[in-house]
Scaffold this motif. Sequence first.
Motif, mmCIF file in Angstrom:
data_model
loop_
_atom_site.group_PDB
_atom_site.id
_atom_site.type_symbol
_atom_site.label_atom_id
_atom_site.label_comp_id
_atom_site.label_asym_id
_atom_site.label_seq_id
_atom_site.Cartn_x
_atom_site.Cartn_y
_atom_site.Cartn_z
ATOM 1 N N ALA A 104 2.453 1.630 -3.423
ATOM 2 C CA ALA A 104 1.520 1.977 -4.499
ATOM 3 C C ALA A 104 1.096 3.441 -4.415
ATOM 4 O O ALA A 104 0.329 3.898 -5.243
ATOM 5 N N MET A 155 -2.985 -4.186 -6.772
ATOM 6 C CA MET A 155 -2.800 -2.814 -6.292
ATOM 7 C C MET A 155 -2.230 -1.893 -7.370
ATOM 8 O O MET A 155 -1.814 -0.780 -7.064
ATOM 9 N N CYS A 156 -2.175 -2.352 -8.591
ATOM 10 C CA CYS A 156 -1.571 -1.557 -9.669
ATOM 11 C C CYS A 156 -0.110 -1.249 -9.324
ATOM 12 O O CYS A 156 0.361 -0.141 -9.477
ATOM 13 N N ALA A 157 0.581 -2.242 -8.792
ATOM 14 C CA ALA A 157 1.912 -1.961 -8.262
ATOM 15 C C ALA A 157 3.000 -2.915 -8.740
ATOM 16 O O ALA A 157 4.111 -2.871 -8.238
ATOM 17 N N CYS A 158 2.699 -3.806 -9.686
ATOM 18 C CA CYS A 158 3.784 -4.679 -10.135
ATOM 19 C C CYS A 158 3.821 -4.886 -11.641
ATOM 20 O O CYS A 158 4.830 -5.301 -12.177
ATOM 21 N N GLU A 175 0.824 -1.212 0.000
ATOM 22 C CA GLU A 175 0.000 0.000 0.000
ATOM 23 C C GLU A 175 0.864 1.271 0.000
ATOM 24 O O GLU A 175 0.544 2.241 -0.689
ATOM 25 N N PRO A 209 3.120 6.551 -4.378
ATOM 26 C CA PRO A 209 4.360 7.344 -4.392
ATOM 27 C C PRO A 209 4.119 8.850 -4.319
ATOM 28 O O PRO A 209 5.044 9.608 -4.047
ATOM 29 N N LYS A 210 2.879 9.270 -4.521
ATOM 30 C CA LYS A 210 2.588 10.712 -4.433
ATOM 31 C C LYS A 210 2.660 11.178 -2.978
ATOM 32 O O LYS A 210 3.039 12.316 -2.697
ATOM 33 N N GLY A 258 5.221 -1.187 -7.103
ATOM 34 C CA GLY A 258 4.955 0.168 -7.574
ATOM 35 C C GLY A 258 6.013 0.638 -8.549
ATOM 36 O O GLY A 258 6.760 -0.166 -9.116
ATOM 37 N N ILE A 259 6.124 1.943 -8.702
ATOM 38 C CA ILE A 259 7.010 2.476 -9.752
ATOM 39 C C ILE A 259 8.486 2.183 -9.479
ATOM 40 O O ILE A 259 9.290 2.204 -10.391
ATOM 41 N N HIS A 309 11.525 10.295 -12.340
ATOM 42 C CA HIS A 309 11.737 8.864 -12.208
ATOM 43 C C HIS A 309 11.440 8.134 -13.513
ATOM 44 O O HIS A 309 12.250 7.366 -14.007
ATOM 45 N N PHE A 331 7.211 1.457 -17.963
ATOM 46 C CA PHE A 331 8.485 0.760 -17.899
ATOM 47 C C PHE A 331 8.418 -0.730 -18.169
ATOM 48 O O PHE A 331 9.352 -1.464 -17.923
ATOM 49 N N MET A 387 3.149 2.566 -14.429
ATOM 50 C CA MET A 387 3.571 1.171 -14.337
ATOM 51 C C MET A 387 3.784 0.606 -15.740
ATOM 52 O O MET A 387 4.707 -0.179 -15.961
ATOM 53 N N GLN A 438 8.053 10.944 -9.537
ATOM 54 C CA GLN A 438 7.600 11.229 -10.897
ATOM 55 C C GLN A 438 7.573 12.753 -11.106
ATOM 56 O O GLN A 438 7.365 13.477 -10.148
#
Lengths: 409, 106
Positions: free
Chosen positions: A63, B43-46, A60, A65-66, A353-354, A99, B74, B71, A96
Amino acid sequence: MTSIKDIPLSDLDPSVQTRFQSGEHFEVFDRLRAEAPVYFHETTQYGPFWSISKYKDIIEVEANPKVFSSDAAYGGIWIKEQPKDTIRKSFMTADQPEHDQQRKVVNPIVSPSNLNDMEQKVRDIVTLVLDDLPLNEEIDWVERVSVEVTGRVLCELMDFPVEERMDLTTWSDIVNTDVDAGTEITDEYVKLEKLKPMIIKFKELFAERTGMPPQNDLISMLAHSQETANMEPQQFVGMLVLLMVGGNDTTRNSISGGLDALNKFPEEYKKLRENPELVESMVPEIIRWVTPVAHMRRTALEDIEFHGQQIKKGDKVIMWYCSGNRDPEVIEDPYTFKIDRKNPRQHVSFGFGIHRCLGNRMAELQLRVLWEEILKRGWVIETTGEPERRFSNFVVGIDSLKAIIRKPE
Amino acid sequence: MAKIIFVDHDGTKHEVEASVGSNVMQAAVDNNIEGIDGDCGGMCACATCHVTVDPEWFAKTGARSENEESMLTFLPEIAETARLGCQIEITDELDGLVVHLPIEQF
């Protein structure tokens, strides 16, 4: 000595490095997950910080990063505050949009076609390294295998002179030395001083690649991209260190830690020898088991309520990957090394995440090929003692692991 | 329930029934569709549930969020209709949705 279960939570500093060497840190995190999974430590060796210890909470944070920044300007990804002028900047320590722009530059290194090309090269390297090993004689697995394989692969990825590969290991180790470990590297300035030969070498290679047509190595990619062709000094060091450490120490320690795990769970080792196809699911399990990077830090950019706790703007937030990977709510029987888990890639070792590890598939590739080649030879590798673990709460390092290779008739 | 069709890299089709309100990644994982890992649990994280939506269906799957866009950028190779499966909520409208699977997830 007071046992960990008797220390009041408020006095428990989860960052104590010696516990990462003895393995007691697992007890600390078992307590945190059970008693206070989002916990604010008021006094630690690094001042106050939040500990995030559960698997799902870690994702969590990652996910979002803001709110949870990695930017060097706020402290980056380091639990210990760094002097501003020694901070290494890279996409790992950028938010971002910087990044995304920088990460895209080196992304082709892990394209499916490049990974495909790398597989044969990794196999050649592994074969070369294994061919050189004596049977029935004690060797240091770290020195002879883990360092050799990852160092040579990194040379390939950077098109770095292979005969100078030990420099990469040396520099990577300098970067990862904990300044409180009692070595001669007592602060970040000493570290930077010791990294001077690295900077000179990479500047030389960078200039050389700039003058050559673009090719498929990391340095050339940086040299030929608009985003990274003219990096300021702290970013130049940051980017190269990131690629060097990312592609070196972490996989090295997974190779060493994997052998240790197989020896601690002999039934699993037997299962592997009888079913070599299990290498595929064993590799991500090794990476979970070892958790080569124990934590990452973020900084809250605004006040946020997080699972009932009030995280304030500016607070330091530590995500303990080593704890997420032992969270029984997600990982069944987490303290058992099992090479045939149903969802072996369910672990937080690569982050999410990113900022998720760029080289995750490259790391898996090296481990997979190594074990495939070991099994083909019919070797049984017996460790002859405990791994020598590094004083660190960040990179879970194994500096030495003695072993004997046997070939049963 | 809605029917979702996963097309392998080699063209093999897998039809699965998915509940409305769930998502494409979950539908794949629940039905052991190879090529969808879903490591982060949605979680839209991988980005390990990356799919390419059949162009005819793309508009109906909705817009990519900013996080999803990041996501996706990259991933090594992405198509114009690339999405993360976990970010496509299954609705009645998506009954019959066709998505293509990559060779491997990154």
